[in-house]
Design a protein around this motif. Structure first.
Motif, mmCIF file in Angstrom:
data_model
loop_
_atom_site.group_PDB
_atom_site.id
_atom_site.type_symbol
_atom_site.label_atom_id
_atom_site.label_comp_id
_atom_site.label_asym_id
_atom_site.label_seq_id
_atom_site.Cartn_x
_atom_site.Cartn_y
_atom_site.Cartn_z
ATOM 1 N N GLY A 128 11.456 11.308 0.376
ATOM 2 C CA GLY A 128 10.552 10.379 1.062
ATOM 3 C C GLY A 128 9.107 10.566 0.627
ATOM 4 O O GLY A 128 8.377 9.592 0.424
ATOM 5 N N VAL A 129 8.701 11.818 0.471
ATOM 6 C CA VAL A 129 7.341 12.086 -0.008
ATOM 7 C C VAL A 129 7.163 11.561 -1.427
ATOM 8 O O VAL A 129 6.132 10.976 -1.768
ATOM 9 N N LEU A 130 8.186 11.753 -2.258
ATOM 10 C CA LEU A 130 8.126 11.235 -3.631
ATOM 11 C C LEU A 130 8.023 9.711 -3.630
ATOM 12 O O LEU A 130 7.225 9.133 -4.385
ATOM 13 N N ALA A 131 8.808 9.054 -2.778
ATOM 14 C CA ALA A 131 8.742 7.589 -2.687
ATOM 15 C C ALA A 131 7.345 7.143 -2.243
ATOM 16 O O ALA A 131 6.778 6.188 -2.792
ATOM 17 N N GLY A 132 6.785 7.841 -1.248
ATOM 18 C CA GLY A 132 5.428 7.511 -0.810
ATOM 19 C C GLY A 132 4.403 7.746 -1.903
ATOM 20 O O GLY A 132 3.470 6.963 -2.073
ATOM 21 N N TRP B 198 0.731 5.638 -5.931
ATOM 22 C CA TRP B 198 0.326 5.557 -7.334
ATOM 23 C C TRP B 198 0.291 4.108 -7.805
ATOM 24 O O TRP B 198 -0.561 3.719 -8.604
ATOM 25 N N ARG B 199 1.209 3.297 -7.272
ATOM 26 C CA ARG B 199 1.245 1.877 -7.625
ATOM 27 C C ARG B 199 0.233 1.059 -6.820
ATOM 28 O O ARG B 199 0.210 -0.162 -6.913
ATOM 29 N N ARG B 200 -0.566 1.751 -5.996
ATOM 30 C CA ARG B 200 -1.631 1.158 -5.188
ATOM 31 C C ARG B 200 -1.115 0.160 -4.150
ATOM 32 O O ARG B 200 -1.718 -0.898 -3.914
ATOM 33 N N ALA B 201 -0.019 0.540 -3.508
ATOM 34 C CA ALA B 201 0.503 -0.270 -2.408
ATOM 35 C C ALA B 201 -0.384 -0.070 -1.180
ATOM 36 O O ALA B 201 -1.063 0.947 -1.059
ATOM 37 N N PRO B 202 -0.387 -1.031 -0.260
ATOM 38 C CA PRO B 202 -1.150 -0.847 0.983
ATOM 39 C C PRO B 202 -0.633 0.365 1.763
ATOM 40 O O PRO B 202 0.542 0.734 1.670
ATOM 41 N N PHE B 203 -1.507 0.963 2.551
ATOM 42 C CA PHE B 203 -1.165 2.191 3.262
ATOM 43 C C PHE B 203 0.063 2.013 4.155
ATOM 44 O O PHE B 203 0.938 2.887 4.201
ATOM 45 N N ALA B 204 0.133 0.898 4.866
ATOM 46 C CA ALA B 204 1.274 0.663 5.750
ATOM 47 C C ALA B 204 2.582 0.617 4.954
ATOM 48 O O ALA B 204 3.607 1.133 5.401
ATOM 49 N N VAL B 205 2.549 0.023 3.780
ATOM 50 C CA VAL B 205 3.747 -0.040 2.937
ATOM 51 C C VAL B 205 4.137 1.362 2.457
ATOM 52 O O VAL B 205 5.324 1.699 2.397
#
Length: 104
Positions: free
Chosen positions: A70-74, A79-86
């Motif tokens: 889960g940490v790796l996915a986050g 890194w891909r600059r997704a929004p924080f909620a995502v």
């Protein structure tokens, strides 16, 4: 005054002093660029160590594979600059799905 109250007051005074030092010394003290670089690197190293400790351990032992995944996915989403909620939802969903699938 008991020892607990004295310690709380001492910590509060120290915290206030640290916050006050920045504005008071701004412009009076110059920090060499090399020291600024080392301090920035040190802050990153401390944050990575905190992340690794929180992601990999629980109650003094290995936390299982779901949490680091889960940490790796986050991390990948950040890194891909997704929004924080995502990022938060993606990490939580990855961990939850792995745990539902039986991966501890």
């Amino acid at each position: 005054m008991n020892a607990t109250a004295a310690m709380i007051l001492a910590l509060a005074a120290g915290t206030y002093a640290f916050r006050l030092v920045g504005p008071v010394l701004h412009g009076r003290v110059t920090v060499p660029p090399r020291l600024q670089e080392l301090l920035s690197t040190g802050a990153v190293v401390l944050l990575v160590a905190l992340l690794a400790t929180g992601a990999l351990t629980e109650a003094g032992g290995f936390a299982g594979w779901a949490r680091p995944a889960g940490v790796l996915a986050g991390g990948i989403l950040a890194w891909r600059r997704a929004p924080f909620a995502v990022i938060v939802l993606g990490a939580a969903a990855t961990t939850a799905l792995l745990r539902v699938a039986g991966v501890s």
